[in-house]
Structure formats: structure tokens, C-alpha cells
Design a protein around this motif. Structure first.
Motif, PDB file in Angstrom:
ATOM      1  N   CYS A  52      -2.660   4.943   4.127  1.00 27.51           N
ATOM      2  CA  CYS A  52      -2.151   4.554   5.444  1.00 27.51           C
ATOM      3  C   CYS A  52      -0.665   4.181   5.379  1.00 27.51           C
ATOM      4  N   CYS A  57      -2.310  -2.675   1.518  1.00 33.91           N
ATOM      5  CA  CYS A  57      -3.643  -2.088   1.685  1.00 33.91           C
ATOM      6  C   CYS A  57      -4.159  -1.594   0.338  1.00 33.91           C
ATOM      7  N   CYS A  59      -5.661   1.019  -0.359  1.00 36.13           N
ATOM      8  CA  CYS A  59      -5.454   2.465  -0.547  1.00 36.13           C
ATOM      9  C   CYS A  59      -4.156   2.765  -1.301  1.00 36.13           C
ATOM     10  N   HIS A  67      -8.342   6.214   3.037  1.00 38.04           N
ATOM     11  CA  HIS A  67      -9.031   6.313   4.322  1.00 38.04           C
ATOM     12  C   HIS A  67      -9.477   7.738   4.615  1.00 38.04           C
TER      13      HIS A  67
HETATM   14 ZN   LIG Z   1      -4.741   1.890   3.714  1.00 41.83          ZN
END
Ligand SMILES: [Zn+2]
Length: 132
Positions: A52, A57, A59, A67
Motif C-alpha cells: 500500500c 504497514c 506489507c 494486500h
Molecule cells: Zn499495506
């Protein structure tokens, strides 16, 4: 001495005709396959997991925390790659359609090859009927 009239069609060797007949049958058979083709769509459906972009985050550092999945249809048009976002519901529909497109292309290639063989034979046959 008796004169036996020989018609032009009997003088001609039967081989090219038989071959032409066989190829024509094959063409008609293959052409029927076109009717079996369902809705089709050029391209490939891609499944993507995305970052993202937020530094905090999960990720950002862990590939398994990305995601998604997000789906895209990708294809080339006028030499450019086009990506179209797909919903998870749409993805299987487009995947099936892309498969149909590949099937259609294979079929067209075979019909094209066969047509050229038939055209060559038809031309030869017509040429052989040319009055001397
Ligand atoms: Zn993320």
C-alpha cells in the motif's frame, strides 16, 4: 484403328482431387469448432498482491502481508500494454474468456493453414483446365 475419345477429366490424375476433397472435409470439420467458441477476450488475467506504500504497514517489510489479491486483465493494443482492473467476481469470467480467445486463435491458425493448402490445390486444378 478405332478412335477412343478421352475426356479431359479422365486424363487428369485423380490424386489432386482426392487430396482436395480430404482437405475440404477437414476444413468444414474445423470450421464447426468456431460455433463452440464462447465469449472471448484477448489478454491474460493476472493476480497481484500489492504494497500500500505506507512505511508503518506490515506489507512494507513482509511479502506475505501484502494486500489483495487484486485482479487485472492485461493485453496489448496498438503495441501498448493495457491493464484493466477486475473485481474478484469478474476475474474467473475473464480468465475463461481469455482461454476461449487462445482456443479461437489456434483454430484460426489451423483454418488459415488449411485454407492456403486448399487454395493452392484449387489454383492448380483451375490451371490444369486452361485450354492449350
Ligand atoms: Zn499495506
Amino acid at each position: 484403328m478405332s478412335h477412343i475419345p478421352v475426356s479431359k477429366s479422365r486424363v487428369r490424375p485423380p490424386a489432386p482431387n482426392a487430396s482436395l476433397e480430404r482437405h475440404t472435409q477437414r476444413f468444414l470439420e474445423l470450421r464447426r469448432g468456431l460455433e463452440q467458441i464462447e465469449y472471448f477476450c484477448k489478454g491474460t488475467v493476472l493476480k497481484r498482491m500489492m504494497k500500500c506504500g505506507k512505511a508503518q504497514c506490515a506489507c512494507a517489510s513482509d511479502a506475505t502481508k501484502r494486500h489483495g489479491p487484486y485482479f487485472e486483465l492485461t493485453y496489448k493494443a496498438n503495441g501498448k500494454t493495457v491493464n484493466v482492473k477486475l473485481s474478484p467476481e469478474a476475474a474467473p469470467l475473464y480468465r475463461a474468456a481469455a482461454k476461449q480467445y487462445r482456443k479461437l486463435k489456434t483454430l484460426l491458425n489451423r483454418l488459415d493453414k488449411l485454407s492456403k493448402t486448399i487454395l493452392r490445390q484449387q489454383a492448380k486444378l483451375t490451371e490444369s483446365k486452361r485450354p492449350d
